[in-house]
Design a protein around this motif. Structure first.
Motif, PDB file in Angstrom:
ATOM      1  N   UNK A  99      20.698  57.845  13.386  1.00 26.69           N
ATOM      2  CA  UNK A  99      20.498  58.475  14.694  1.00 26.69           C
ATOM      3  C   UNK A  99      21.383  59.714  14.805  1.00 26.69           C
ATOM      4  N   UNK A 100      21.031  60.591  15.753  1.00 28.96           N
ATOM      5  CA  UNK A 100      21.893  61.730  16.089  1.00 28.96           C
ATOM      6  C   UNK A 100      22.393  61.548  17.513  1.00 28.96           C
ATOM      7  N   UNK A 101      23.711  61.597  17.676  1.00 26.38           N
ATOM      8  CA  UNK A 101      24.327  61.492  19.001  1.00 26.38           C
ATOM      9  C   UNK A 101      24.690  62.894  19.470  1.00 26.38           C
ATOM     10  N   UNK A 102      24.156  63.276  20.624  1.00 22.29           N
ATOM     11  CA  UNK A 102      24.312  64.625  21.169  1.00 22.29           C
ATOM     12  C   UNK A 102      25.421  64.649  22.221  1.00 22.29           C
ATOM     13  N   UNK A 103      26.355  65.585  22.076  1.00 24.70           N
ATOM     14  CA  UNK A 103      27.543  65.634  22.932  1.00 24.70           C
ATOM     15  C   UNK A 103      27.657  67.020  23.563  1.00 24.70           C
ATOM     16  N   UNK A 104      27.502  67.082  24.877  1.00 29.92           N
ATOM     17  CA  UNK A 104      27.534  68.360  25.581  1.00 29.92           C
ATOM     18  C   UNK A 104      28.954  68.903  25.698  1.00 29.92           C
ATOM     19  N   UNK A 105      29.064  70.146  26.177  1.00 31.48           N
ATOM     20  CA  UNK A 105      30.351  70.819  26.270  1.00 31.48           C
ATOM     21  C   UNK A 105      31.047  70.644  27.602  1.00 31.48           C
ATOM     22  N   UNK A 157      28.375  70.567  21.239  1.00 26.11           N
ATOM     23  CA  UNK A 157      28.432  71.949  21.717  1.00 26.11           C
ATOM     24  C   UNK A 157      29.820  72.233  22.290  1.00 26.11           C
ATOM     25  N   UNK A 158      30.455  73.316  21.866  1.00 23.92           N
ATOM     26  CA  UNK A 158      31.714  73.766  22.459  1.00 23.92           C
ATOM     27  C   UNK A 158      32.756  72.635  22.459  1.00 23.92           C
TER      28      UNK A 158
END
Length: 399
Positions: free
Chosen positions: A168-174, A245-246
């Motif tokens: 899986x890919x875990x997406x982490x915002x800034x 991201x960031x």
């Protein structure tokens, strides 16, 4: 104070006058010291305190309902080619902005891709690189789930792949944004067979608030992303790729270095990432013309117990541990970095330095013009190709 004309030039100052002069100098110095402490506290607090409302950084000059266009004051962000988003109106609405149609030195006119009914013709707004706010805008099946983090349940969006892999890919915002930021990445990841889990973390407005209500710049938030890996593994994933991201990049890197589930992390994708907070904070302070004594004091306040009264942090931040360039020898998985050399907020020098330190692991794709976290918006085809190519190379199907 200017000397009075009746003073006798040859007379030596009396001790009382010397004392008054010394007291005046001391008073000025004390006031300067107090001002410095106040400034140090303000800067240090600003770094770790979540904003209560979005900064209205954009001026809407006019809106043409018939032509479906919107004209904005020209800034380095508003003139960028591509598709973007913007919060505008009362009550505030999220609008999708299309390509640039016309511009001059002071203004830029873009296509308006959202309903304009009820919008004011001018006013202040907040420019955004998200474009999408929710996975449903992609026409894909998605599910809202809850991640049990150390401080409570945090919401996440789960988007299954059509022909899913067991990675899986875990997406982490800034920093200062939410889960809308990573939605742009879902299509290219899903097409490659990766189920995505788009997570929230403490103090981001969706996840629970920490006891101090302050950002840890990655030093605390990584625990919430580590909990998201628990969820993925329990739901059938064999391992994960982290994409941040960031500040989300800083968080992802901390998970890979110290998380309980770090052995399950097989790769990392970073967009406009923070790899060294000291570098970032100095860059931003210089851009804002903050005096060196204030910026050095702010960094000291963030990293020392005495600074907690200024910052509101429950515990000081270990900033050296957040310097991934210095800790590059500890990295062990392939990393893709996408960064623009004119980022304007997080300097790309940290990404260059990390790539130079670990050329065996780091693939660096440098953009120009695209600014901070807006690389997909500026050139989505190139952005998608870069990610898809890196995935094909490092995670071929059947491997």
């Amino acid at each position: 104070m200017k000397a009075q004309s009746h003073a006798v030039p040859s007379r030596k100052p009396s001790s009382s006058i010397v004392g008054l002069a010394a007291a005046a100098v001391g008073g000025v110095a004390a006031l300067a010291s107090i001002a410095s402490v106040v400034a140090v506290g303000a800067v240090a607090r600003m770094v770790v305190t979540p904003a209560k409302q979005r900064q209205r950084d954009t001026e809407v000059l006019s809106l043409n309902r018939r032509r479906k266009t919107i004209t904005l004051r020209a800034t380095p962000d508003t003139i960028l080619p591509g598709r973007y988003g913007m919060w505008f109106g009362q009550p505030e609405r999220y609008l999708k902005l299309g390509p640039v149609l016309w511009r001059d030195r002071t203004s830029v006119t873009r296509r308006l891709e959202s309903d304009e009914i009820g919008l004011p013709l001018h006013g202040r707004a907040t420019f955004s690189g998200w474009y999408y706010q929710h996975p449903r805008e992609l026409g894909l099946e998605s599910e809202s789930v809850r991640i049990e983090t150390p401080i409570g349940a945090a919401p996440a969006w789960l988007v299954p792949a059509e022909n899913p892999r067991d990675t899986w890919v875990i997406l982490v915002h800034g920093r200062g944004v939410g889960r809308g930021e990573p939605v742009r990445a879902v299509p290219v990841l899903r097409d490659a067979g990766f189920t995505t889990l788009n997570v929230s973390y403490r103090n981001d407005g969706d996840a629970p608030r920490s006891a101090d209500g302050r950002y840890g710049l990655g030093a605390t938030e990584w625990e919430d992303v580590d909990a998201a890996i628990d969820y993925a593994l329990a739901a059938g994933a064999r391992d994960v790729i982290l994409m941040g991201w960031s500040m989300g990049g800083a968080i992802s890197l901390q998970v890979a270095l110290q998380g309980r589930n770090r052995e399950a992390v097989r790769g990392i994708i970073l967009e406009s990432p923070v790899t060294d907070w000291n570098r970032v904070l100095v860059f931003q302070a210089e851009a804002e013309s903050i005096p060196p004594i204030v910026r050095h004091g702010a960094l000291a306040a963030l990293g020392n117990p005495w600074g907690r009264r200024l910052t509101g942090l429950d515990a000081p931040l270990d900033l050296p541990s957040l310097d991934i360039v210095a800790r590059s020898s500890e990295l062990s998985v392939p990393i893709l970095i996408l960064h623009s050399d004119d980022d304007g907020f997080v300097p790309s020098s940290g990404s260059h330095a990390l790539a130079d330190a670990r050329p065996d692991l780091v693939t660096l794709d440098i953009f120009q013009v695209a600014r901070h976290t807006k690389l997909w918006n500026y050139d989505p085809d190139r952005w998608n190709r870069s990610i898809a190519g890196w995935l094909d190379k490092n995670f071929p199907r059947g491997a």
